[in-house]
Design a protein around this motif. Structure first.
Motif: not given
Ligand code: PLP
Length: 953
Positions: A507-515, A700-707
């Protein structure tokens, strides 16, 4: 419905028919109904994001390839902290391009992170050896912020007398990199530290001075003898921090040997490409006595429950320095992947290899100094490593050199007084030598000499030459052939769980696909081979991409402009708060320093506020986990004259969209404050609402989470800040390059932060397009609600919104289970490893709970496996509770079970081996064996060892 040639079809986990099934399961008719029940109406966007349709992977590949071609890869001798380097292909392919290494998370769950912990321990050992210290951390964000950390650490460790006397002056040599000075200025001011910049030979010590900061070699390339300075500083109760060139330390007496207190710098030139400024790992080493004050993550050696050597993040497991408002630093995400690469570079080359690379660099610099002098130029460095600086003969103009060098596709360094500098790197060869000399010869109208070789020997003056050995341990002397190295990397890789294995529901880390398509361009030389200080017309691909990316992010956030500079979420928080403070100061409101922070905030929020010189006031949450609006109103009113900001996370760290958020923003504005939104949870907002819409002023945006930027085992990260129109003029500037902003001093070393990973986010946005981004958010919310639906009965969901829905994550209760059975949230997290899963976020933001965030990229099958696992663990807990299983000797308390435990001739447990290792049938198909069992945290902290040991130990 997403067409199957679209990237969204690959990025999003559940298939369309499964989405329908899942919606039905949770009791809604459509996605719209779910979103209506979840996201408050008053903050919904009234029109879709105007980002165009998503590109196919093929279309995007073409687009990014066209942009890459607009970057010109010249040979660059600018130096200034960035050098061309050769990433050994075995490291490029098996680490940098390997999702096991780049998709793993920070090693909080140490038992399933032994591979990267080992790699980082190698890195720390290498740093200790080269700097001459016994203590090093596993990386900081960049050299300039490492300088700031050194300054603050020296300040925080002032003696009692110094603290009482208000000692606050740091003496900084004028010959440190300009970007280092820039960041030091940013960080000193809010803490009340006075920077005195001058020639170190003229430093005046008095009772107001607590520290000294110098660079070795300095920014002119000179190697100065600082031994007398260190002695004087110590006599005056001052500490000494030294910025050093890591490659140079292979030849030069290291700062640890001349009694400096801290040594820091960049490990970029150890095989990490320049990448237009980053990401690169900064190193940080210090005397052992600073181990309790050191910022960043320190990897330490401990043992597991069976007495086997096991590694972990030492000193309070997480970050000892993030102590909320008493924090001494806010660093959280660092540069783990890059430190891992630099460590492997040391392993692959070993002491002889590193020495010969450094020696070759020096011998080429030496040759150039002599040959260019013969052409009538004056070489200005007495002692140097890789950098030579020349003054020009009267008839030669700097423009001549510049024009001729650009014609041969080379960049030199030009000093303000017209002198020219060259920094040699590991890639420089005989052809390069000839081209460089050709420029100087032509400009001076002299015949052009030709070289067929350069002298092999390293003619470093004895006075400054290093005598001590380094990298003597086995690990640095074993892996010379590529086959051996490949296998070593593979051996470590098999000890780690990453997204290649299973869902990481942190949670809070958004471990999504890194395509893969997003990642591909990172290896192209057109992105990796660019120095951050080259003329912009050589980096047009980058510039165009970044402008477009900023426009897209501005639209997504509903704000006016973006700074790409911060290198992590926490760095973004700091930058955003500094912008707010500059805004207040600009209006004559210097006294506005109070920052309201809800009790549920992430530790970096108060830490960043403290670093920005703010006074933190904590506001409570109500029993539903929402900010208590009445209490907030009272606090805001109480501090109305001094209110600077509120920091909120939205949806909250409790996993809920609070309906009162606009009211909260209004209250803050009414009392003259600004609203800072922590963008860690943007994955629940994109396309549905935005920080701008909600009423915030900065986020701030965490590009290493959402993006979609991967976590790299604890970094890199990118934490750009987005601001409303009235704050644009305060966005961070840069002292070397015009980065388009004119506000506060720099917050990172590089003008555009970690530019080389930006193509990932660019690709993510371009390939999903406006509709795909919204869809991703919707499915993230659906996936979370699907899990919540299936686990609410056994575990309980701590907080839900007004309609009983969670946002993109949820907090699972585990406290009642512990009370009834003695099985803790930690036991659950360790048992998950036996099932092949990484634990959710443990005890944040509520102690004794688990926070689960599945992201949109996880398929229904994977969600079902996780749900089955959690429910199976629940049954195991019940067995303990009801006495079916032993209170102490049970699968949970003994978890995780290693292969060695399960196939040992002896098995003395009250349950079967199969129950330990294969609690569910499908686990047999793809078993991950934790390499060690439960690690003893206390032992590791009591006996802190943060370097590799000789084999015999
Ligand atoms: C809510 C929240 N804020 C801030 C941060 C800090 O971000 P970073 O680790 O990128 O510095 C985190 C990190 O996990 C977080 O979860």
């Amino acid at each position: 419905m997403i067409k199957n040639d679209k990237f969204g079809w690959r990025h999003i986990g559940p298939r369309s028919h499964e989405i329908d099934q899942m919606l039905k399961t949770i009791g809604v008719k459509s996605m719209d109904e779910l979103i209506d029940q979840t996201v408050p109406k008053n903050i919904r966007l009234d029109k879709p994001l105007d980002l165009g349709p998503g590109l196919t992977e093929r279309q995007y590949y073409r687009k990014i390839h066209d942009l890459a071609k607009k970057n010109k890869v010249f040979n660059t001798y600018i130096g200034m902290g960035y050098y061309d380097t050769i990433t050994p292909a075995v490291i490029l392919r098996n680490v940098f391009e390997n999702p096991v290494w780049y998709t793993s998370y920070t090693p909080y769950q140490a038992e399933i992170s032994q591979g990267r912990l080992e790699a980082l321990l190698n890195y720390q050992t290498m740093i200790c050896d080269l700097t001459g210290f016994k203590l090093a951390n596993a990386s900081l964000l960049d050299e300039a912020t490492a300088a700031a950390e050194a300054m603050v650490m020296m300040y925080n460790t002032r003696s009692r007398t110094q603290q009482k006397a208000g000692t606050n002056v740091i003496l900084v040599d004028e010959k440190v990199w300009p970007q280092t000075l820039d960041v030091l200025m940013t960080r000193a001011e809010p803490l009340g530290i006075e920077l005195k910049v001058g020639n170190y030979k003229e430093f005046g010590f008095n009772s107001q001075v607590f520290g000294v900061l110098v660079q070795y070699p300095n920014s002119d390339g000179n190697i100065e003898d600082y031994t007398a300075l260190v002695e004087t500083a110590h006599k005056n109760e001052c500490k000494v921090a030294v910025a050093a060139d890591l490659m140079g330390l292979a030849l030069l007496t290291p700062p640890g040997e001349w009694d400096a207190d801290i040594c820091f710098g960049s490990s970029q030139r150890f095989g990490v490409p320049m990448g237009y400024g980053g990401p690169h790992a900064a190193f940080f080493a210090a005397k052992d006595e600073y181990k309790r004050s050191m910022p960043g993550r320190i990897i330490g050696v401990s043992k597991d429950a069976n007495g086997n050597r096991a590694l972990r993040m030492a000193l309070q497991t997480r970050e000892q320095h993030i102590k909320r408002e008493k924090a001494t630093s806010n660093i959280c995400t660092a540069q783990a992947l890059l430190a891992t690469m630099a460590g492997f570079y040391g392993v692959y080359h070993g002491p002889r290899g590193i020495y010969s690379i450094a020696a070759r660099i020096h011998s080429i610099a030496n040759l150039l100094s002599k040959e260019i002098e013969k052409l009538g130029y004056k070489h200005l460095n007495e002692f140097f490593f890789d950098t030579v600086r020349f003054s020009l003969p009267r008839h030669v103009k700097r423009e001549d050199i510049e024009w001729l060098s650009l014609d041969l596709e080379m960049n030199f360094r030009y000093f303000d007084n017209g002198e020219v500098g060259l920094s040699i790197d590991e890639t420089t060869n005989v052809d390069d030598i000839n081209w460089i000399i050709e420029v100087f010869a032509k400009a001076a109208n002299k015949p052009i000499p030709t070289f067929t070789d350069y002298p092999g020997e390293c003619l470093l003056d004895e006075k400054i030459a290093r005598k001590s050995e380094y990298l003597q341990l086995d690990v640095f002397n074993r892996y010379r052939s590529e086959t051996e190295m490949m296998r070593y990397i593979k051996k470590l890789e098999t000890r780690d769980i990453s997204l290649t294995h299973s869902m990481i529901s942190l949670g809070s880390c958004t471990m999504k696909l890194n395509a893969a398509t997003e990642m591909l361009p990172l290896s192209w030389i057109e992105f990796s081979g660019i120095h951050p200080f080259v003329p912009k017309n050589q980096a047009m691909g980058y510039q165009i991409m970044m402008e477009e990316l900023k426009r897209d992010l501005a639209q997504i956030t509903g704000f006016a402009d973006i700074s790409l500079m911060p290198n992590s979420g926490a760095a973004g928080e700091y930058a955003g708060l500094m912008v707010i403070m500059a805004y207040h100061k600009g209006r004559g409101d210097d006294h506005r320093k109070v920052c309201l922070i809800p009790s549920s905030a992430h530790g970096t929020n108060p830490a960043s506020a403290a670093m920005a010189g703010m006074d933190i006031v904590v506001t409570p949450c109500d029993e539903r986990g929402n900010i208590d609006v009445e209490a907030l109103k009272l606090k805001a009113e109480e501090h109305k004259d001094d209110l600077a900001a509120l920091m909120i996370t939205y949806p909250s760290t409790h996993g809920v969209f609070e309906a009162s958020v606009t009211e909260i923003c209004n209250i803050i504005h009414q009392y003259g404050g600004q609203v800072y939104m922590d963008g860690a949870n943007m994955n629940a907002q994109v396309g549905l609402t935005s920080p701008g819409k909600i009423g915030a002023d900065v986020c701030h945006l965490n590009l290493h989470k959402t993006f979609a930027i991967p976590h790299g085992g604890g970094g890199p990260g990118v934490g750009p800040i987005a601001v409303a129109k009235h704050l644009v003029e305060f966005l961070p500037s840069h002292s070397v390059m015009n980065n388009g902003h004119v506000g506060i001093h720099a917050v990172s070393a590089a003008p555009w932060g970690s530019a080389s990973v930006l193509p990932i986010t660019y690709g993510y946005i371009k390939m999903l397009g406006g509709d795909g981004l919204r869809k991703a958010t919707e499915v993230a919310i659906l996936n979370a609600n699907y899990i919540a639906h299936h686990l609410k009965e056994n575990y309980g969901i701590l907080y839900t919104g007004e309609n009983g829905r969670v946002a993109h994550e949820m907090i699972l209760e585990a406290r009642h289970l512990k009370q009834a059975s003695g099985i803790s949230e930690t036991d659950i997290s360790k048992r998950l490893m036996d099932y092949g899963f990484h634990a959710p976020t443990l005890s944040f933001p509520v102690h004794g709970t688990l926070m689960v965030e599945p992201t949109e990229s996880e398929s229904k099958d994977e969600l079902d496996r996780f749900i089955e696992t959690m429910n199976s663990i629940y049954n195991e807990i019940k067995e303990v509770e009801t006495g079916v299983a032993d209170k102490d000797d049970n699968v949970l308390k003994n978890a995780p079970h290693t292969q060695f435990m399960c196939i040992d001739d002896e098995w003395n447990h009250s349950y079967a081996r199969t129950k330990a290792a294969y609690p569910l049938n499908w686990i047999r198909e793809n078993k991950f064996w934790p390499p060690v069992t439960r690690i003893d945290d206390a032992y590791g902290d009591r006996n802190l060892v943060c370097t590799c040991a000789p084999v015999e130990e």
